[in-house]
Design an enzyme around this catalytic site. Structure first.
Site, PDB file in Angstrom:
ATOM      1  CB  SER A  19       7.956  71.476  55.223  1.00  0.00           C
ATOM      2  OG  SER A  19       7.509  70.181  54.846  1.00  0.00           O
ATOM      3  CE1 TYR A  47       2.934  73.702  53.656  1.00  0.00           C
ATOM      4  CE2 TYR A  47       4.308  71.919  52.847  1.00  0.00           C
ATOM      5  CZ  TYR A  47       3.785  72.640  53.899  1.00  0.00           C
ATOM      6  OH  TYR A  47       4.132  72.309  55.191  1.00  0.00           O
TER       7      TYR A  47
HETATM    8  P1  NAD Z   1      -2.320  73.489  61.644  1.00  0.00           P
HETATM    9  O1  NAD Z   1      -3.434  73.538  60.686  1.00  0.00           O
HETATM   10  O2  NAD Z   1      -2.615  73.002  63.010  1.00  0.00           O
HETATM   11  O3  NAD Z   1      -1.629  74.899  61.785  1.00  0.00           O
HETATM   12  C1  NAD Z   1      -1.544  75.823  60.744  1.00  0.00           C
HETATM   13  C2  NAD Z   1      -2.102  77.133  61.265  1.00  0.00           C
HETATM   14  O4  NAD Z   1      -1.829  78.137  60.297  1.00  0.00           O
HETATM   15  C3  NAD Z   1      -3.604  77.131  61.431  1.00  0.00           C
HETATM   16  O5  NAD Z   1      -3.994  76.701  62.723  1.00  0.00           O
HETATM   17  C4  NAD Z   1      -3.953  78.594  61.209  1.00  0.00           C
HETATM   18  O6  NAD Z   1      -4.164  79.266  62.430  1.00  0.00           O
HETATM   19  C5  NAD Z   1      -2.727  79.170  60.539  1.00  0.00           C
HETATM   20  N1  NAD Z   1      -3.078  79.851  59.283  1.00  0.00           N
HETATM   21  C6  NAD Z   1      -3.333  79.291  58.088  1.00  0.00           C
HETATM   22  N2  NAD Z   1      -3.651  80.250  57.206  1.00  0.00           N
HETATM   23  C7  NAD Z   1      -3.599  81.442  57.868  1.00  0.00           C
HETATM   24  C8  NAD Z   1      -3.819  82.793  57.521  1.00  0.00           C
HETATM   25  N3  NAD Z   1      -4.172  83.162  56.270  1.00  0.00           N
HETATM   26  N4  NAD Z   1      -3.688  83.733  58.476  1.00  0.00           N
HETATM   27  C9  NAD Z   1      -3.358  83.389  59.739  1.00  0.00           C
HETATM   28  N5  NAD Z   1      -3.117  82.130  60.135  1.00  0.00           N
HETATM   29  C10 NAD Z   1      -3.238  81.172  59.207  1.00  0.00           C
HETATM   30  O7  NAD Z   1      -1.202  72.577  60.969  1.00  0.00           O
HETATM   31  P2  NAD Z   1       0.342  72.319  61.317  1.00  0.00           P
HETATM   32  O8  NAD Z   1       0.687  71.127  60.528  1.00  0.00           O
HETATM   33  O9  NAD Z   1       0.591  72.348  62.763  1.00  0.00           O
HETATM   34  O10 NAD Z   1       1.064  73.547  60.622  1.00  0.00           O
HETATM   35  C11 NAD Z   1       2.007  74.372  61.271  1.00  0.00           C
HETATM   36  C12 NAD Z   1       3.195  74.575  60.375  1.00  0.00           C
HETATM   37  O11 NAD Z   1       3.873  73.339  60.221  1.00  0.00           O
HETATM   38  C13 NAD Z   1       2.866  75.061  58.973  1.00  0.00           C
HETATM   39  O12 NAD Z   1       3.792  76.065  58.588  1.00  0.00           O
HETATM   40  C14 NAD Z   1       3.072  73.817  58.140  1.00  0.00           C
HETATM   41  O13 NAD Z   1       3.421  74.142  56.814  1.00  0.00           O
HETATM   42  C15 NAD Z   1       4.210  73.179  58.866  1.00  0.00           C
HETATM   43  N6  NAD Z   1       4.433  71.765  58.581  1.00  0.00           N
HETATM   44  C16 NAD Z   1       3.496  70.847  58.870  1.00  0.00           C
HETATM   45  C17 NAD Z   1       3.732  69.517  58.572  1.00  0.00           C
HETATM   46  C18 NAD Z   1       2.717  68.448  58.872  1.00  0.00           C
HETATM   47  O14 NAD Z   1       2.911  67.303  58.431  1.00  0.00           O
HETATM   48  N7  NAD Z   1       1.649  68.727  59.599  1.00  0.00           N
HETATM   49  C19 NAD Z   1       4.933  69.136  57.978  1.00  0.00           C
HETATM   50  C20 NAD Z   1       5.878  70.118  57.692  1.00  0.00           C
HETATM   51  C21 NAD Z   1       5.613  71.432  57.999  1.00  0.00           C
END
Ligand code: NAD
Ligand code: MG
Length: 305
Positions: free
Chosen positions: A197, A210
């Site tokens: 991230s 985080y």
């Molecule tokens: P999202 O909520 O769609 O996806 C995150 C997924 O993580 C969930 O769907 C869930 O299935 C899984 N998860 C969470 N806790 C879990 C657990 N204990 N066991 C198994 N699975 C688990 O959100 P997203 O934003 O698409 O996140 C995906 C990745 O992108 C993450 O690593 C997040 O940190 C990263 N990210 C997101 C952003 C943003 O702005 N959305 C920015 C930077 C990084």
């Protein structure tokens, strides 16, 4: 998944202005319990169902995408299948509804789609899910460590031990475990792609747990990439900026911050999940053969080191 104001039918290869490819959304303040559902978001997020067009870049490949039920993981899973890969996704059991929707879209490609529910804070599940994916796909040559937990807390005094431990378990410890389990399956030519991230470089004061896991993911990616380079397994990372996914309205941001989400980026808008997919496809594909230990920033122009 219905098309609405935040989805597009224009594919990712069409020449277009990135500023106006998507509207600058102002999501109303809203809250869901973790982990949140894509179907409950207002507006909907674009995971590429109506737009991502494959060009055969992952033909015959076999991929496991953690957290593939929604957001970035769902967009990556759909792109991989449309590029010709068989795809397994993991998700939490509460997310069955989102997972079914993604599997429906994957199956439409004619590729094999495998749904593997379970909790990545469970040490045994981290190993079993990789073995099950390899069994059911008939092998494994792409691992995308993408599942993540993000819960905003205003001060260190209010950050509980339980939250610190769950965030570390989910975001970084699980990544060690799934990657270790994958090594028995991954042939030379395979790739591991970790989702880090922009928070790794610009930690928000509300996200100290985080953000520090994301810095650890960057370091893990570089160290492991060096360890595995001579085995022909490449390890890289993608660092998203503010992307409209279920993570954000399920305590990832304070609800009152959502209308402004992503507006302070140089491009002036939040990203949509499908805008991340080409970076993962590139890192998964053999065309990135000399790209090792790298981080691709997909963040609307936020400066990174
Ligand atoms: P999202 O909520 O769609 O996806 C995150 C997924 O993580 C969930 O769907 C869930 O299935 C899984 N998860 C969470 N806790 C879990 C657990 N204990 N066991 C198994 N699975 C688990 O959100 P997203 O934003 O698409 O996140 C995906 C990745 O992108 C993450 O690593 C997040 O940190 C990263 N990210 C997101 C952003 C943003 O702005 N959305 C920015 C930077 C990084
Ligand atoms: Mg989800």
């Amino acid at each position: 998944m219905p098309a609405d104001e935040a989805t597009t039918r224009t594919n990712q290869l069409q020449f277009q202005n990135p500023v106006t490819r998507y509207p600058s959304i102002e999501p109303p303040p809203q809250h869901q319990d973790e982990p949140g559902l894509a179907s409950e978001m207002a507006p909907q997020a674009d995971i590429g169902e109506f737009s991502y067009t494959g060009t055969g870049r992952l033909t015959g490949r076999k991929a496991l995408v953690t957290g593939g039920d929604s957001g970035i993981g769902a967009a990556v899973a759909i792109a991989f299948a449309r590029e010709g890969a068989d795809v397994a996704i993991t998700y939490l059991s509460e997310e069955e509804q989102d997972a079914r929707e993604v599997v429906r879209i994957l199956v439409e490609t004619g590729r094999n789609a495998v749904a593997l529910p379970g909790d990545l804070t469970d040490v045994a599940f981290c190993r079993e899910v990789v073995d099950h994916a390899a069994e059911q796909l008939g092998g494994l040559d792409i691992l995308v460590n993408n599942a993540g937990k993000q819960v905003a807390v205003d001060s260190l005094e209010n950050l509980t031990d339980s939250q610190i431990e769950q965030t570390y378990q989910t975001n970084i410890l699980a990544m060690f475990r799934t990657s270790r389990a994958a090594l028995t399956h991954l042939p030379p030519g395979s790739t591991i792609i970790n989702t880090t991230s922009v928070e790794a470089y610009q930690p928000s004061p509300l996200l100290v747990d985080y953000a520090s896991t994301k810095a650890a993911i960057n370091n893990f990616t570089k160290g492991l990439s060096h360890q595995l380079a001579d085995k022909g397994i490449r390890v890289n990372a993608v660092a998203p900026g503010p992307i409209w996914t279920p993570l954000q309205p399920s305590s990832g941001q304070p609800p009152e911050a959502l209308p402004e989400f992503g507006h302070s980026t140089p491009i002036g808008r939040a990203g949509q999940p499908t805008e991340l997919a080409p970076a993962y496809v590139f890192l998964a594909s053999p065309e990135s053969s000399y790209v090792i230990g790298a981080t691709i920033h997909v963040n609307g122009g936020m400066p990174t080191p």
